[in-house]
Design a protein around this motif. Structure first.
Motif, short mmCIF file in Angstrom:
data_model
loop_
_atom_site.label_atom_id
_atom_site.label_comp_id
_atom_site.label_asym_id
_atom_site.label_seq_id
_atom_site.Cartn_x
_atom_site.Cartn_y
_atom_site.Cartn_z
N ARG A 179 0.80 -1.23 0.00
CA ARG A 179 0.00 0.00 0.00
C ARG A 179 0.84 1.28 0.00
O ARG A 179 0.30 2.36 -0.19
CB ARG A 179 -0.92 0.02 1.23
CG ARG A 179 -1.90 -1.15 1.29
CD ARG A 179 -2.67 -1.14 2.60
NE ARG A 179 -3.67 -2.20 2.66
CZ ARG A 179 -3.42 -3.45 2.99
NH1 ARG A 179 -2.18 -3.80 3.30
NH2 ARG A 179 -4.38 -4.35 3.01
N ILE A 180 2.14 1.17 0.24
CA ILE A 180 2.97 2.37 0.38
C ILE A 180 3.87 2.53 -0.84
O ILE A 180 4.66 1.63 -1.14
CB ILE A 180 3.82 2.29 1.65
CG1 ILE A 180 2.92 2.15 2.88
CG2 ILE A 180 4.69 3.54 1.78
CD1 ILE A 180 3.69 2.04 4.18
N PRO A 181 3.78 3.66 -1.54
CA PRO A 181 4.67 3.90 -2.69
C PRO A 181 6.14 3.85 -2.26
O PRO A 181 6.50 4.36 -1.20
CB PRO A 181 4.28 5.31 -3.15
CG PRO A 181 2.90 5.52 -2.62
CD PRO A 181 2.84 4.77 -1.32
N GLU A 182 6.96 3.26 -3.10
CA GLU A 182 8.37 3.07 -2.77
C GLU A 182 9.09 4.40 -2.51
O GLU A 182 9.92 4.51 -1.61
CB GLU A 182 9.05 2.32 -3.91
CG GLU A 182 10.51 1.99 -3.63
CD GLU A 182 11.17 1.31 -4.81
OE1 GLU A 182 12.39 1.48 -4.96
OE2 GLU A 182 10.46 0.63 -5.58
N HIS A 183 8.77 5.44 -3.31
CA HIS A 183 9.50 6.70 -3.14
C HIS A 183 9.18 7.37 -1.81
O HIS A 183 10.02 8.09 -1.26
CB HIS A 183 9.22 7.66 -4.31
CG HIS A 183 7.80 8.15 -4.37
ND1 HIS A 183 6.77 7.40 -4.93
CD2 HIS A 183 7.22 9.31 -3.94
CE1 HIS A 183 5.65 8.09 -4.84
NE2 HIS A 183 5.89 9.24 -4.25
N TRP A 184 7.98 7.13 -1.27
CA TRP A 184 7.64 7.66 0.05
C TRP A 184 8.50 6.99 1.13
O TRP A 184 9.00 7.66 2.03
CB TRP A 184 6.16 7.43 0.36
CG TRP A 184 5.22 8.32 -0.39
CD1 TRP A 184 5.53 9.18 -1.40
CD2 TRP A 184 3.81 8.42 -0.17
NE1 TRP A 184 4.40 9.81 -1.86
CE2 TRP A 184 3.32 9.37 -1.12
CE3 TRP A 184 2.92 7.82 0.70
CZ2 TRP A 184 1.98 9.71 -1.20
CZ3 TRP A 184 1.58 8.17 0.62
CH2 TRP A 184 1.11 9.11 -0.31
N VAL A 185 8.62 5.68 1.01
CA VAL A 185 9.41 4.93 1.98
C VAL A 185 10.86 5.39 1.94
O VAL A 185 11.49 5.65 2.98
CB VAL A 185 9.33 3.42 1.69
CG1 VAL A 185 10.23 2.65 2.66
CG2 VAL A 185 7.90 2.92 1.81
N ARG A 186 11.39 5.51 0.74
CA ARG A 186 12.79 5.93 0.58
C ARG A 186 13.02 7.31 1.20
O ARG A 186 13.99 7.52 1.93
CB ARG A 186 13.15 5.94 -0.91
CG ARG A 186 14.56 6.44 -1.20
CD ARG A 186 14.79 6.50 -2.71
NE ARG A 186 16.03 7.13 -3.04
CZ ARG A 186 17.21 6.54 -3.07
NH1 ARG A 186 17.28 5.27 -2.77
NH2 ARG A 186 18.30 7.19 -3.39
N ARG A 187 12.11 8.23 0.95
CA ARG A 187 12.26 9.59 1.47
C ARG A 187 12.22 9.59 3.00
O ARG A 187 12.99 10.29 3.65
CB ARG A 187 11.15 10.47 0.90
CG ARG A 187 11.31 11.97 1.19
CD ARG A 187 10.23 12.75 0.50
NE ARG A 187 10.21 12.51 -0.94
CZ ARG A 187 9.21 12.84 -1.75
NH1 ARG A 187 8.13 13.42 -1.24
NH2 ARG A 187 9.29 12.60 -3.04
N LEU A 188 11.29 8.82 3.57
CA LEU A 188 11.17 8.75 5.02
C LEU A 188 12.44 8.16 5.64
O LEU A 188 12.96 8.68 6.63
CB LEU A 188 9.96 7.89 5.41
CG LEU A 188 9.77 7.63 6.91
CD1 LEU A 188 9.54 8.94 7.64
CD2 LEU A 188 8.62 6.66 7.14
#
Length: 235
Positions: A205-214
């Motif tokens: 459910r979580i876009p990869e680029h969001w995870v990377r940025r966090l």
């Protein structure tokens, strides 16, 4: 606090194949001290990598992993030796610098032509092994190698988990198991399981680029905090 740190680290590790150390090491070092914090991160990251690899082991590129692993095995004892002989403020500052620089390289998407082929794998493994045992953050050199090799996320994650298992086993063998209370071990184990379960449920459910940025934002903040504490203690 210990439980919260491990939950977040395990959550991130499940999503990305690595990242526990970047997230958790700065906070664990502040809570437990440099050596126990680093070794607990080694233990936790190794365990969750083992669990994650159970579904992706067929995608491990042994040809690339063998030189990485052998090189890291050679430099892990060096990192442990250095860390054991540094005063705590210096070690705190060193951990902070290594985390901050590693995050900066990954954030910048640095491409290094030399980090390709067998020689690149050996170089990345050697640096990663030293960083993992000394500061608990051995993933960035592997990440740079994978980026320069042009690996997809599907290839990156299981190989990161395989590398994480090996380099953390070496690091724990070199540094020893951290001396924590039974309560602390229980909290860490439960938090590790909870974080992994949340990560597994959230991954689709979580876009990869969001995870990377966090990951990078939290890791950079943590690295600078530990560096600041080390420098303050040196005054």
């Amino acid at each position: 606090m210990l439980g919260g740190i491990v939950v977040v680290g395990a959550f991130v590790q499940w999503l990305t194949g690595m990242g526990f150390a970047l997230i958790a090491v700065p906070a664990l070092v502040l809570v437990l001290g440099p050596t126990p914090g680093v070794v607990l991160a080694n233990c936790a990251a190794g365990v969750i990598s083992m669990v994650g690899l159970t579904t992706g082991w067929k995608r491990v590129r042994l040809g690339a992993m063998v030189p990485l692993v052998i090189a890291s095995a050679c430099t892990v004892p060096v990192g442990s030796w250095v860390a054991a002989r540094l005063p705590e403020p210096v070690l705190l500052a060193g951990v902070g610098i290594l985390v901050t620089v590693a995050v900066a390289f990954v954030m910048g998407g640095v491409r290094i032509p030399a980090l390709t082929g067998t020689k690149g794998a050996v170089a990345a493994g050697a640096v990663g092994g030293f960083m993992n045992s000394a500061a608990g953050v051995g993933g960035p050199p592997y990440s740079l190698y994978a980026v320069n090799a042009g690996w997809s996320v599907r290839e990156f994650v299981p190989n990161a988990q395989f590398y994480g298992i090996m380099v953390n086993v070496f690091s724990v063998a070199a540094n020893g198991v951290p001396r924590l209370s039974g309560t602390a071990w229980t909290v860490a184990a439960v938090a590790l399981a909870v974080g992994a379960l949340i990560g597994r449920a959230a991954a689709p459910r979580i876009p990869e680029h969001w995870v990377r940025r966090l990951i990078l934002t939290l890791a950079l903040t943590g690295g600078l905090t530990v560096l600041g504490k080390g420098l303050w203690a040196m005054r």
